[in-house]
Design an enzyme around this catalytic site. Structure first.
Site, PDB file in Angstrom:
ATOM      1  N   THR A  44       0.822  -1.214   0.000  1.00 12.36           N
ATOM      2  CA  THR A  44       0.000   0.000   0.000  1.00 12.36           C
ATOM      3  C   THR A  44       0.855   1.264   0.000  1.00 12.36           C
ATOM      4  O   THR A  44       1.908   1.314   0.627  1.00 12.36           O
ATOM      5  CB  THR A  44      -0.924   0.010   1.226  1.00 12.36           C
ATOM      6  N   TRP A  62       0.714   2.717   5.775  1.00 10.39           N
ATOM      7  CA  TRP A  62      -0.150   1.785   6.500  1.00 10.39           C
ATOM      8  C   TRP A  62       0.522   0.422   6.660  1.00 10.39           C
ATOM      9  O   TRP A  62      -0.117  -0.618   6.543  1.00 10.39           O
ATOM     10  CB  TRP A  62      -1.509   1.622   5.797  1.00 10.39           C
ATOM     11  N   ARG A  84     -25.006  -8.869  35.649  1.00 10.19           N
ATOM     12  CA  ARG A  84     -25.677  -7.573  35.753  1.00 10.19           C
ATOM     13  C   ARG A  84     -27.161  -7.780  36.044  1.00 10.19           C
ATOM     14  O   ARG A  84     -27.877  -8.432  35.267  1.00 10.19           O
ATOM     15  CB  ARG A  84     -25.499  -6.803  34.435  1.00 10.19           C
ATOM     16  N   GLN A  86     -23.658  -2.387  23.464  1.00  6.51           N
ATOM     17  CA  GLN A  86     -25.066  -2.149  23.788  1.00  6.51           C
ATOM     18  C   GLN A  86     -25.492  -2.962  25.011  1.00  6.51           C
ATOM     19  O   GLN A  86     -26.225  -2.465  25.863  1.00  6.51           O
ATOM     20  CB  GLN A  86     -25.941  -2.497  22.581  1.00  6.51           C
ATOM     21  N   GLU A 137      -5.878  -5.453   4.514  1.00  2.00           N
ATOM     22  CA  GLU A 137      -5.676  -6.585   3.593  1.00  2.00           C
ATOM     23  C   GLU A 137      -6.852  -6.771   2.638  1.00  2.00           C
ATOM     24  O   GLU A 137      -7.284  -7.883   2.343  1.00  2.00           O
ATOM     25  CB  GLU A 137      -5.365  -7.877   4.362  1.00  2.00           C
TER      26      GLU A 137
END
Length: 379
Positions: free
Chosen positions: A126, A156, A268, A336, A363
């Site tokens: 790249t 990158w 929870r 969430q 990739e």
């Protein structure tokens, strides 16, 4: 196709899991916050065989198959995507390219040191202006007697600064011409080769991503891999295997987010009962588990074809495309489920959320994977 784990695969998975729990988990957020690239961890992984998983024993590697490699990446990424990403890039790209296309001399020179992580590998395709458009690269290699002179910048690049050796694909023909690129091996201490800007990223922050800069970098023709003009074809073959590793990385991140969500949903309490009792949460967990199972089957199919030496371009692209997309979906649902706590750095899912997005880009983007798949099915 028999995808049941054998004793070796189970042992490799347990070994990678134990290593991740002992050496990586205690430092995950510390490295993420500071963007530290923990090079010492990869040296330890080299001792365990995790940095030369596909390298034959004759070159000092572990000599494992893609099944063992895939499961090891998953177990590392289940704890930290950054470490899993660097492990995948080192094994599949730099080391994998030399293993597949290097000469006997090149394999003897580089594979033993890469397999033990004495050398850390980088791979450069790249560029700042050519991502998916690799045929129009600007980094050039010009023949000068028995040498090649490389000029240009790769961007990158995983281990762009810290890699001891890099496989670099350079243009050796006219832009957009057929067979216009060639692959070369470049040692870090070569004059004219330097590391450039390090990227400040959303996720995968403990995996180094940086530029590689070449300024009249002279290398001998003995460091050329394969025929002149074969670089792009080699790269596409390397990326086929790399897509499997990114699919495994994606699945590891998804598993980590799912594990955390499943445990949290049982602990929870709201309205005097665990939130896992509520259909809104239990259905999210059901979706997560199903997506993980589907991604696992696609990855195993691609691994099976790879091991047998059969065409697997379509299957690898499908595995990478699907696993990376569901990794984002699952980590989003994980945040969430955690609610407000999921948005804080005190809990692990926000990091899985940030890390997962890279898997749909690196990739080969999801769009490129769909292009590859569509071309294969329309043949």
């Amino acid at each position: 196709m028999n995808f049941s784990q054998n004793e070796l695969t189970t042992q490799v998975a347990q070994s990678a899991k134990d290593f991740a729990d002992q050496y990586i988990r205690p430092h995950v957020m510390e490295w993420d916050e500071s963007q530290e690239f923990p090079l010492h961890i990869f040296k330890e992984m080299g001792k365990l065989g995790l940095m030369g998983m596909l390298v034959p024993e004759q070159y000092g590697g572990a000599g494992f198959s893609y099944f063992e490699y895939n499961i090891a990446i998953q177990e590392i990424a289940r704890v930290c995507g950054s470490i899993g990403l660097s492990m995948a890039a080192h094994n599949s790209l730099c080391t994998g390219h030399i293993l597949s296309f290097g000469s006997d001399d090149q394999k003897e020179r580089y594979l033993p040191k890469l397999a033990t992580a004495e050398f850390l590998g980088a791979w450069g395709l790249t560029e700042p202006n050519t991502g998916s458009d690799a045929g129009n690269m600007r980094t050039t290699a010009v023949k000068d007697g028995d040498n090649w002179i490389i000029n240009g910048t790769k961007s990158w690049i995983t281990h762009g600064r810290s890699g001891d050796v890099a496989v670099v694909v350079c243009r050796t023909g006219e832009p957009r011409a057929k067979n216009n690129s060639t692959a070369f091996i470049v040692d870090r201490n070569t004059p004219g080769f330097s590391g450039g800007k390090k990227e400040n990223k959303l996720g995968m922050r403990a995996s180094e991503t940086a530029e590689m800069v070449f300024d009249n970098c002279v290398i001998p023709d003995s460091n050329r891999m394969g025929e002149v003009g074969s670089g792009f074809k080699q790269s596409m073959k390397v990326l086929d295997g790399g897509r499997i590793s990114i699919a495994a990385l994606s699945l590891g991140i998804a598993r980590g987010a799912y594990d955390a969500s499943l445990q949290y949903s049982k602990e929870r309490y709201q309205f005097d009962q665990p939130i896992s009792n509520f259909q809104g949460i239990s259905f999210k967990l059901a979706d997560m588990a199903t997506k993980i199972a589907c991604a696992e089957l696609l990855i195993n199919q691609a691994c099976d074809l790879k091991i047998k030496g059969l065409p697997m371009t379509k299957e690898a692209a499908m595995a990478k495309y699907y696993a990376s997309e569901i990794s984002v979906e699952i980590s989003t649902d994980a945040v969430q489920i955690f609610g407000g706590y999921g948005y804080t750095k005190d809990y692990p899912v926000e990091k899985f959320y940030r890390d997962s997005k890279l898997c749909t880009i690196g990739e080969g983007t999801s769009e490129i994977q769909k292009l590859v798949i569509s071309r294969e099915v329309l043949k």
